[in-house]
Design a protein around this motif. Sequence first.
Motif, PDB file in Angstrom:
ATOM      1  N   GLY A  16      54.005  46.772  29.269  1.00 41.09           N
ATOM      2  CA  GLY A  16      52.845  47.384  28.418  1.00 41.09           C
ATOM      3  C   GLY A  16      51.685  47.461  29.258  1.00 41.09           C
ATOM      4  O   GLY A  16      50.849  48.410  28.984  1.00 41.09           O
ATOM      5  N   LEU A  17      51.326  46.331  30.153  1.00 40.82           N
ATOM      6  CA  LEU A  17      50.007  46.582  30.854  1.00 40.82           C
ATOM      7  C   LEU A  17      49.982  47.718  31.725  1.00 40.82           C
ATOM      8  O   LEU A  17      48.991  48.419  32.022  1.00 40.82           O
ATOM      9  N   VAL A  18      51.213  47.914  32.432  1.00 40.29           N
ATOM     10  CA  VAL A  18      51.313  48.920  33.332  1.00 40.29           C
ATOM     11  C   VAL A  18      51.097  50.276  32.725  1.00 40.29           C
ATOM     12  O   VAL A  18      50.572  51.109  33.068  1.00 40.29           O
ATOM     13  N   LEU A  19      51.948  50.389  31.454  1.00 40.89           N
ATOM     14  CA  LEU A  19      51.882  51.639  30.990  1.00 40.89           C
ATOM     15  C   LEU A  19      50.391  51.968  30.204  1.00 40.89           C
ATOM     16  O   LEU A  19      49.881  52.994  30.322  1.00 40.89           O
ATOM     17  N   ALA A  20      49.797  50.999  29.840  1.00 41.37           N
ATOM     18  CA  ALA A  20      48.659  50.919  29.153  1.00 41.37           C
ATOM     19  C   ALA A  20      47.525  51.442  30.043  1.00 41.37           C
ATOM     20  O   ALA A  20      46.739  52.539  29.979  1.00 41.37           O
ATOM     21  N   ALA A  21      47.602  50.935  31.193  1.00 40.51           N
ATOM     22  CA  ALA A  21      46.619  51.237  32.396  1.00 40.51           C
ATOM     23  C   ALA A  21      46.865  52.647  32.963  1.00 40.51           C
ATOM     24  O   ALA A  21      45.903  53.567  33.295  1.00 40.51           O
ATOM     25  N   VAL A  38      49.528  49.417  22.602  1.00 40.13           N
ATOM     26  CA  VAL A  38      48.546  49.914  21.741  1.00 40.13           C
ATOM     27  C   VAL A  38      47.343  48.632  22.078  1.00 40.13           C
ATOM     28  O   VAL A  38      45.970  49.208  21.885  1.00 40.13           O
ATOM     29  N   ILE A  39      47.569  47.328  21.549  1.00 41.65           N
ATOM     30  CA  ILE A  39      46.569  46.473  21.973  1.00 41.65           C
ATOM     31  C   ILE A  39      45.842  46.666  23.334  1.00 41.65           C
ATOM     32  O   ILE A  39      44.716  46.604  23.286  1.00 41.65           O
ATOM     33  N   PHE A  40      46.554  46.907  24.416  1.00 43.71           N
ATOM     34  CA  PHE A  40      45.851  46.886  25.490  1.00 43.71           C
ATOM     35  C   PHE A  40      45.030  47.967  25.826  1.00 43.71           C
ATOM     36  O   PHE A  40      43.872  48.044  26.224  1.00 43.71           O
ATOM     37  N   ILE A  90      34.714  54.058  44.404  1.00 38.08           N
ATOM     38  CA  ILE A  90      33.942  54.374  45.409  1.00 38.08           C
ATOM     39  C   ILE A  90      34.221  53.616  46.442  1.00 38.08           C
ATOM     40  O   ILE A  90      34.163  53.993  47.831  1.00 38.08           O
ATOM     41  N   ASP A  91      34.382  52.382  46.529  1.00 36.96           N
ATOM     42  CA  ASP A  91      34.634  51.210  47.445  1.00 36.96           C
ATOM     43  C   ASP A  91      36.086  51.786  48.005  1.00 36.96           C
ATOM     44  O   ASP A  91      36.475  50.811  48.995  1.00 36.96           O
ATOM     45  N   GLY A  92      37.018  52.682  47.415  1.00 34.24           N
ATOM     46  CA  GLY A  92      38.028  53.098  48.114  1.00 34.24           C
ATOM     47  C   GLY A  92      39.114  52.056  47.858  1.00 34.24           C
ATOM     48  O   GLY A  92      40.226  51.857  48.425  1.00 34.24           O
ATOM     49  N   ALA A  93      38.960  51.217  46.661  1.00 35.81           N
ATOM     50  CA  ALA A  93      40.074  50.416  46.002  1.00 35.81           C
ATOM     51  C   ALA A  93      41.272  51.118  45.606  1.00 35.81           C
ATOM     52  O   ALA A  93      40.914  52.307  44.810  1.00 35.81           O
ATOM     53  N   SER A  94      42.452  50.851  45.831  1.00 31.29           N
ATOM     54  CA  SER A  94      43.695  51.811  45.440  1.00 31.29           C
ATOM     55  C   SER A  94      43.804  51.302  43.855  1.00 31.29           C
ATOM     56  O   SER A  94      43.216  50.504  43.399  1.00 31.29           O
ATOM     57  N   TRP A  95      44.798  52.165  43.474  1.00 32.26           N
ATOM     58  CA  TRP A  95      45.020  52.153  41.992  1.00 32.26           C
ATOM     59  C   TRP A  95      45.372  50.682  41.699  1.00 32.26           C
ATOM     60  O   TRP A  95      45.037  50.286  40.729  1.00 32.26           O
ATOM     61  N   TRP A  96      46.393  50.298  42.500  1.00 33.53           N
ATOM     62  CA  TRP A  96      47.101  48.759  42.104  1.00 33.53           C
ATOM     63  C   TRP A  96      45.962  47.718  42.209  1.00 33.53           C
ATOM     64  O   TRP A  96      46.211  46.663  41.355  1.00 33.53           O
ATOM     65  N   ARG A  97      45.025  48.078  43.238  1.00 28.35           N
ATOM     66  CA  ARG A  97      43.930  46.970  43.507  1.00 28.35           C
ATOM     67  C   ARG A  97      43.049  46.903  42.133  1.00 28.35           C
ATOM     68  O   ARG A  97      42.746  45.875  41.602  1.00 28.35           O
ATOM     69  N   ARG A  98      42.665  47.926  41.596  1.00 27.89           N
ATOM     70  CA  ARG A  98      41.788  48.294  40.555  1.00 27.89           C
ATOM     71  C   ARG A  98      42.765  47.816  39.085  1.00 27.89           C
ATOM     72  O   ARG A  98      42.056  46.958  38.513  1.00 27.89           O
ATOM     73  N   PHE A  99      43.891  48.079  39.164  1.00 28.78           N
ATOM     74  CA  PHE A  99      44.667  47.389  37.771  1.00 28.78           C
ATOM     75  C   PHE A  99      44.637  45.772  38.082  1.00 28.78           C
ATOM     76  O   PHE A  99      44.380  45.238  37.079  1.00 28.78           O
ATOM     77  N   TRP A 100      44.846  45.378  39.150  1.00 27.77           N
ATOM     78  CA  TRP A 100      45.065  43.873  39.293  1.00 27.77           C
ATOM     79  C   TRP A 100      43.518  43.262  39.201  1.00 27.77           C
ATOM     80  O   TRP A 100      43.115  42.276  38.392  1.00 27.77           O
ATOM     81  N   HIS A 101      42.668  43.742  39.906  1.00 26.69           N
ATOM     82  CA  HIS A 101      41.156  42.989  39.611  1.00 26.69           C
ATOM     83  C   HIS A 101      40.297  43.197  38.479  1.00 26.69           C
ATOM     84  O   HIS A 101      39.379  42.714  38.071  1.00 26.69           O
ATOM     85  N   ILE A 102      40.482  44.858  38.049  1.00 29.04           N
ATOM     86  CA  ILE A 102      39.646  44.998  37.111  1.00 29.04           C
ATOM     87  C   ILE A 102      40.512  45.002  35.666  1.00 29.04           C
ATOM     88  O   ILE A 102      40.207  44.244  34.641  1.00 29.04           O
ATOM     89  N   THR A 103      41.442  45.763  35.615  1.00 24.34           N
ATOM     90  CA  THR A 103      42.120  45.980  34.248  1.00 24.34           C
ATOM     91  C   THR A 103      42.545  44.566  33.634  1.00 24.34           C
ATOM     92  O   THR A 103      42.346  44.118  32.706  1.00 24.34           O
ATOM     93  N   ILE A 104      43.377  43.759  34.579  1.00 22.63           N
ATOM     94  CA  ILE A 104      44.036  42.507  34.047  1.00 22.63           C
ATOM     95  C   ILE A 104      42.991  41.506  33.813  1.00 22.63           C
ATOM     96  O   ILE A 104      42.928  40.955  32.753  1.00 22.63           O
ATOM     97  N   SER A 105      41.913  41.280  34.564  1.00 21.87           N
ATOM     98  CA  SER A 105      40.761  40.281  34.234  1.00 21.87           C
ATOM     99  C   SER A 105      39.848  40.642  33.036  1.00 21.87           C
ATOM    100  O   SER A 105      39.630  39.845  32.365  1.00 21.87           O
ATOM    101  N   GLN A 106      39.869  42.115  32.986  1.00 22.50           N
ATOM    102  CA  GLN A 106      38.869  42.451  31.563  1.00 22.50           C
ATOM    103  C   GLN A 106      39.611  42.368  30.611  1.00 22.50           C
ATOM    104  O   GLN A 106      39.101  42.008  29.489  1.00 22.50           O
TER     105      GLN A 106
END
Lengths: 296, 294
Positions: free
Chosen positions: A92-97, A180-182, A199-215
């Motif tokens: 669900g996390l991967v799909l929602a992101a 739906v919840i995510f 802009i910092d050039g972070a890959s999709w996976w890095r953004r997923f890991w550091h922003i999506t999950i933590s937020q």
Amino acid sequence: MAPIPARPARSRGRGGYWLYLIPSGLLFLAVIVVPFLMNVATSFTRWSGVGTPTWIGFANYTKLFGDERFWTSFEHNVALIVAMAVVPTIVGLVLAAALFDYIGKRFGPRTASALRAAYYLPQVLPIAVAGVVWGWMLHPSYGAVNEIFGLKVNWLGDPDYALATVMAVMVWFQLGYPVVIFMAGLQRVDPALYEAAEIDGASWWRRFWHITISQIRPEIYVVLLTCTIAALKVFGPIFVLTRGGPGSATMVPSYFSYLNFFEKVNVGYGSAIATVLALIIVVVTFLFLRVQERDS
Amino acid sequence: MTAGRVVSAPAARVGAARPPAPRSPGRWAVLTALVVLAVVMLFPFVIVTLNAFKSPADYSAGSPLSLPAHLYVQGIVDFWNRVDFGQKLWNSFLISGSVAVAAVVLSVLNAYALGIGKVRGRLWVLVVFLVGNTLPQEALAYPLYYLSKQAGLYDTKLSVILIFTVIQAAFGTYLLSSVLGQFPHEILEAAALDGAGKWRALWRIVVPISRPTLSVLLIFFFIWTWNEFFLPLIFLISNDNQTVPVAIGVLQGEKMMDATMSSASALLGIVPAVAFFLIFQRTLTRGVTVGAVK
């Protein structure tokens, strides 16, 4: 006699609000508190449901901890937690992101909404009806799955496949809920965070890991907790699909207690199973809330 | 029972309005993968619908994926008549509707005392309600069964209505208390100055202002109760009282059910649920996120 003090105006102050709790309080007592205490009391007796229960102390619990079917049923519960809580949360996390951050931005929000609705649709079914749908699709002689793939597998009747099949059905049923919840949680995330990372050039996976999950951590906790509880309580799909069988290949505690209550008329033993299940669920709930509190 | 105990907006706005990012071939791969998954998720719905409209001969002649040779509704009609499906729909509707209304009323009364009245010990009251809602129904089922027999309520719709009203209200109280905890106190003080008592203030001010939240609760209570299986299975044994999920769930796998009638029964279970989803989606999309998720 002291003069009676003037009553304060009823509309002011804080007094009197507790009166509004009375109707629910009485009903709650009658429907939840008293039955639960009765259930706990019954678990210390031998009782067939008629006549007087015989007090037997902890005998039901001693029997329970030595009962192989009881332990198997909890192992199956763990398998169902994987199928109903762990897998749907991760996928669900991967799909929602992906829907929010990728599809929504490159193909438009309508595409993302349509896909989300498709994933969510199984969730709107009564779980027993979902069981009937799959019971029909997986039927050994006329089921659609075997017909389409040219197989002759007895999905629900073969002890080697039954549990895995039930798990797959539950993943199908449960997946839309975390998506739906995510996605609702992702609305809260400041888009500037993603832009800065991009802009910092972070890959999709890095953004997923550091922003999506933590937020959206609060949503992850809520989903894991509610889905774990649902997995511990699961009854409808087992009743409809397998009745705990073949043998006890898909036995779960809730169906095991139902069996003892209404088919074997071992009410005392059934009550002991239900009491243990209730304890586990309450403990799991408190543990989750503690972890969540410490985390935030 | 579904796990869906968090009230949220299933179809809130998706994606921020931004200029489209540079196009790459990879994006089509991602889209394809997600579409394939959507097809897999919807597959059972499609295939149940297809085969509910086939005659048994048609079914065994073709594959489950083929379109019906001609539209055959006899399977659906036969199933409908055999279980008296109209009656089942009415039972489900009556039970879920009564529970939804009664549970919302109780939730409002409780949340008024806890969220606005801030009665002493409110945290404990909330914890007790929440634990009550979390308890497995298995740990209540036999005593409730026994007590309802003693009270002459066994195998009545009223017994199920009473039980689910309490269970849903326990959850509603928890949700609504946090919402009413943020109710603007100035409005209530102004009303008190005008001489409105607590009772009047509740119905004339608090309820109308909280209407969007209450309607979301009402809808969720209705759907959750409609979907219940375990307690209705135990309490509603006579044909006249059974709900839709119980009637369909109990008949599953019965010898008299052939392939197409089984899919007809599944379809009849699916249709009301999907209809509610479509009808209520608009109410739920108004961006109302009541909730456990802060």
